[in-house]
Design a protein around this motif. Structure first.
Motif, PDB file in Angstrom:
ATOM      1  N   UNK A  94       0.854  -1.189   0.000  1.00 40.13           N
ATOM      2  CA  UNK A  94       0.000   0.000   0.000  1.00 40.13           C
ATOM      3  C   UNK A  94       0.887   1.235   0.000  1.00 40.13           C
ATOM      4  N   UNK A  95       0.857   2.004  -1.081  1.00 39.75           N
ATOM      5  CA  UNK A  95       1.621   3.249  -1.120  1.00 39.75           C
ATOM      6  C   UNK A  95       0.725   4.392  -1.591  1.00 39.75           C
ATOM      7  N   UNK A  96       1.286   5.594  -1.561  1.00 35.89           N
ATOM      8  CA  UNK A  96       0.526   6.777  -1.970  1.00 35.89           C
ATOM      9  C   UNK A  96       0.678   7.033  -3.464  1.00 35.89           C
ATOM     10  N   UNK A  97      -0.234   7.828  -3.986  1.00 36.52           N
ATOM     11  CA  UNK A  97      -0.137   8.297  -5.364  1.00 36.52           C
ATOM     12  C   UNK A  97       0.860   9.471  -5.424  1.00 36.52           C
ATOM     13  N   UNK A  98       1.415   9.674  -6.607  1.00 40.32           N
ATOM     14  CA  UNK A  98       2.419  10.729  -6.792  1.00 40.32           C
ATOM     15  C   UNK A  98       1.751  12.044  -7.182  1.00 40.32           C
ATOM     16  N   UNK A  99       2.280  13.123  -6.650  1.00 39.15           N
ATOM     17  CA  UNK A  99       1.824  14.467  -7.006  1.00 39.15           C
ATOM     18  C   UNK A  99       2.590  14.968  -8.217  1.00 39.15           C
ATOM     19  N   UNK A 100       1.900  15.698  -9.082  1.00 45.64           N
ATOM     20  CA  UNK A 100       2.571  16.288 -10.238  1.00 45.64           C
ATOM     21  C   UNK A 100       3.583  17.350  -9.819  1.00 45.64           C
ATOM     22  N   UNK A 101       3.371  17.977  -8.665  1.00 42.52           N
ATOM     23  CA  UNK A 101       4.262  19.050  -8.204  1.00 42.52           C
ATOM     24  C   UNK A 101       5.717  18.601  -8.150  1.00 42.52           C
ATOM     25  N   UNK A 102       6.056  17.647  -7.266  1.00 41.66           N
ATOM     26  CA  UNK A 102       7.454  17.196  -7.203  1.00 41.66           C
ATOM     27  C   UNK A 102       7.891  16.442  -8.451  1.00 41.66           C
ATOM     28  N   UNK A 103       6.938  15.826  -9.149  1.00 38.95           N
ATOM     29  CA  UNK A 103       7.281  15.079 -10.363  1.00 38.95           C
ATOM     30  C   UNK A 103       7.934  16.013 -11.394  1.00 38.95           C
ATOM     31  N   UNK A 104       7.373  17.207 -11.554  1.00 37.10           N
ATOM     32  CA  UNK A 104       7.926  18.182 -12.491  1.00 37.10           C
ATOM     33  C   UNK A 104       8.880  19.159 -11.800  1.00 37.10           C
ATOM     34  N   UNK A 105       9.000  19.022 -10.479  1.00 36.70           N
ATOM     35  CA  UNK A 105       9.863  19.918  -9.721  1.00 36.70           C
ATOM     36  C   UNK A 105      11.238  19.338  -9.485  1.00 36.70           C
ATOM     37  N   UNK A 106      11.400  18.690  -8.337  1.00 35.14           N
ATOM     38  CA  UNK A 106      12.735  18.302  -7.910  1.00 35.14           C
ATOM     39  C   UNK A 106      12.929  16.795  -7.813  1.00 35.14           C
ATOM     40  N   UNK A 107      11.898  16.070  -7.397  1.00 33.88           N
ATOM     41  CA  UNK A 107      12.106  14.691  -6.996  1.00 33.88           C
ATOM     42  C   UNK A 107      11.933  13.679  -8.121  1.00 33.88           C
ATOM     43  N   UNK A 540      16.461  24.491 -11.596  1.00 32.28           N
ATOM     44  CA  UNK A 540      16.384  23.640 -12.794  1.00 32.28           C
ATOM     45  C   UNK A 540      15.337  22.556 -12.519  1.00 32.28           C
ATOM     46  N   UNK A 541      14.061  22.798 -12.860  1.00 34.54           N
ATOM     47  CA  UNK A 541      13.023  21.809 -12.576  1.00 34.54           C
ATOM     48  C   UNK A 541      13.144  20.555 -13.439  1.00 34.54           C
ATOM     49  N   UNK A 542      12.694  19.435 -12.895  1.00 31.12           N
ATOM     50  CA  UNK A 542      12.702  18.176 -13.650  1.00 31.12           C
ATOM     51  C   UNK A 542      11.960  18.313 -14.969  1.00 31.12           C
ATOM     52  N   UNK A 543      10.959  19.192 -15.009  1.00 35.47           N
ATOM     53  CA  UNK A 543      10.145  19.373 -16.211  1.00 35.47           C
ATOM     54  C   UNK A 543      10.989  19.725 -17.437  1.00 35.47           C
ATOM     55  N   UNK A 544      12.161  20.332 -17.220  1.00 37.04           N
ATOM     56  CA  UNK A 544      13.002  20.738 -18.352  1.00 37.04           C
ATOM     57  C   UNK A 544      13.518  19.543 -19.158  1.00 37.04           C
ATOM     58  N   UNK A 545      13.599  18.392 -18.529  1.00 39.46           N
ATOM     59  CA  UNK A 545      14.161  17.219 -19.220  1.00 39.46           C
ATOM     60  C   UNK A 545      13.120  16.138 -19.486  1.00 39.46           C
ATOM     61  N   UNK A 546      11.849  16.413 -19.194  1.00 40.27           N
ATOM     62  CA  UNK A 546      10.782  15.446 -19.484  1.00 40.27           C
ATOM     63  C   UNK A 546      10.238  15.723 -20.876  1.00 40.27           C
TER      64      UNK A 546
END
Length: 558
Positions: A94-107, A540-546
């Motif tokens: 049982x785990x949590x769902x991922x937020x778009x915030x950190x996904x496109x941010x830092x983590x 440099x957000x992760x979004x730059x390389x997605x």
């Protein structure tokens, strides 16, 4: 051999149709609402039908304070679930769902890593089954209905200066932390100061994760305090008549999501409050459903044990009448060195003295978790640069703390690399050694609850809060909210409120900047230090390389 990225490993996985994953848990296909071929929601009727079944053993995975070196808590959660299945146990994750915030941010993505992942990785980190969008829509529907009520005459006599319900979006956007709305003249309403939080900080998200069924969800949404009148009396969501429509928007989102690991074992991925600004656990309905269907359920709580595990015990377990049978604390040699003062660039070099110095952070987490009356075992998440001498230093230290540490290689080897831990965890869980109790009783005054967490978990000397905050807490007690637990919002990187203070600091104080009442979720939020409920993007957000590659696949998402 070239190192494969997480997403490359996930793409090569041999996925089973989601109906076959359901069959492993005894869920008939008619009780699954498929989203494509590899994910599904579990029907409310089926969840309700499980009520009289006995519960399996609940295993919590937590960690030391996170460092830039990485700990691998979700990876260990997934690996342990696979490991338990590999040794012949019926286990679910049982785990949590991922937020778009950190996904496109830092983590970046949040579904485990290496050969211990939950799939489909891309969908889980993006729109998934739409639960976060539903939470965002339900929250902002209430915001719109509050403003609309005021616009059309304000029959409830809301004091516009005391509207406490903000707006949310699932993105990191610092520009929206404080905004002025309704500019542009009479037809747009009355200008007012407001702001946005990230969706995972929404009280609606907390309510979704703490509700037992749709009726409970509806009641909790109705209990949300949205504003106050001039005489300081509260105005509730049900006064605005938004609770029914919000429940409709959340009906499907309340159903737990079923997916699978790389080894085709069942994983429930549902709900997503952050642990530094909310309670940091997956939904009660998913956890309870898993406990009815599996003999062992491995779940995680966000960030380090000072945040996620504390809230898991004091909020989630208290409200859901749950008790963990065993707690796994995840640590890495690299993080021990970093806590011992080594710079990130130098972590690849053997440094036993730094490992020993950094173990103080791990020791405090072990001691804290034990204070809840549950047995603790340490999982050392293996990295290729770890040396035997460093591993022995951690194991020797953990032995002095009255427990044991086991080296785990699930990232590189999948379930085969974590069977030692799985065998020990199952044995401890089966021995029924836990004597769980929350840290404080319901009837303790609110400020004393904050002090108890600060002193016993953070090892602070005191809590700093001005008279206005103490008076507010007393007013909530007088209004009948004194029995609620407290949810601490603070930096995850230190026991203190200073993110740069690593190790096991003492002699510090915890400043409480603000307190918020989440009457629907059923807790008081204490905002400490500089923590933000709307994060910003990094330089440099992760979004730059997605991006999409030539084959139409997603690149850059881990």
């Amino acid at each position: 051999m070239a190192h494969k990225t997480d997403i490359e490993i996930a793409r090569k996985a041999s996925k089973l149709p989601i109906q076959q994953i359901g069959q492993k848990l005894g869920i008939a296909w008619e009780h699954l609402l498929p989203f494509g071929h590899d994910k599904a929601k579990i029907s409310e009727a089926f969840v309700a039908s499980l009520a009289d079944r006995p519960d399996g053993k609940l295993i919590l995975v937590t960690a030391i304070n996170p460092t830039p070196a990485g700990e691998g808590k979700t990876t260990t959660t997934v690996g342990l679930g696979d490991g338990l299945n590999a040794i012949g146990k019926k286990a679910a994750i049982c785990i949590r769902e991922a937020s778009l915030g950190p996904c496109f941010g830092m983590k970046g993505g949040a579904a485990g890593g290496g050969y211990a992942q939950v799939i489909p990785m891309e969908e889980m980190n993006l729109h998934f089954t739409g639960d976060f969008h539903a939470v965002t829509s339900a929250h902002n529907l209430l915001s719109a209905m509050i403003d609309n009520h005021i616009y059309w005459g304000n029959a409830l006599e809301i004091d516009q200066r005391r509207v406490v319900w903000r707006r949310v979006m699932d993105m990191n956007d610092r520009a929206l932390r404080d905004v002025v709305t309704s500019l542009g003249g009479v037809t747009n309403g009355f200008p007012s100061q407001s702001g946005f939080d990230i969706t995972v900080a929404s009280e609606v998200m907390a309510i979704l994760c703490l509700s037992t069924d749709l009726a409970d969800l509806n009641a909790r949404l109705g209990d949300i305090i949205v504003a106050y009148r001039r005489d300081k009396t509260p105005v509730y969501c049900r006064d605005i008549k938004a609770d029914g429509a919000m429940t409709v928007l959340l009906q499907q989102a309340m159903q737990p999501n079923l997916v699978q690991t790389l080894e085709n074992n069942p994983a429930f991925v549902h709900g997503g409050p952050f642990a530094n600004i909310a309670h940091g656990c997956n939904s009660i309905v998913a956890t309870k459903t898993a406990l009815k269907l599996a003999d062992y359920v491995v779940t995680e709580a966000g960030f380090g044990a000072d945040l996620g595990a504390e809230k898991f015990m004091n909020i989630k377990c208290r409200k859901a009448n749950l008790a963990p049978a065993v707690v796994v604390v995840v640590a890495t040699i690299r993080a021990m060195k970093m806590n011992g003062g080594v710079a990130k660039a130098d972590l690849g070099q053997e440094n036993v003295a730094a490992v020993q110095a950094g173990c103080a952070n791990l020791g405090r987490h072990i001691e804290n978790v034990k204070s809840f009356g549950v047995p603790v075992i340490v999982a050392i998440n293996h990295f290729a640069t770890d040396t035997q001498a460093e591993a022995n230093a951690v194991k020797d230290y953990v032995t002095t703390q009255g427990t044991e540490a086991i080296m785990c290689r699930h990232w590189a080897q999948g379930s085969a690399g974590i069977t030692d831990l799985a065998i020990r965890v199952a044995a401890i869980a089966d021995a029924d050694m836990a004597n769980f109790a929350p840290l404080y009783p319901d009837d303790m005054p609110l400020f004393e609850k904050i002090q108890t967490i600060a002193r016993r978990i953070y090892r602070a000397d005191d809590v700093l809060a001005d008279k206005k905050i103490r008076d507010q807490l007393r007013a909530w007690e007088d209004a009948g909210y004194g029995h609620l637990p407290v949810c601490m919002a603070k930096t995850p990187y230190s026991f203190s409120t200073d993110p740069n203070l690593r190790g096991a600091p003492t002699g510090h104080s915890v400043p409480v900047r603000e307190v918020r009442l989440s009457a629907g979720a059923g807790f008081i939020v204490a905002i400490c230090g500089e923590i933000m409920t709307m994060p910003g993007l990094p330089r440099v957000p992760s979004a730059e390389t997605i991006t999409l590659n030539g084959a139409g696949q997603i690149d850059g998402l881990f």
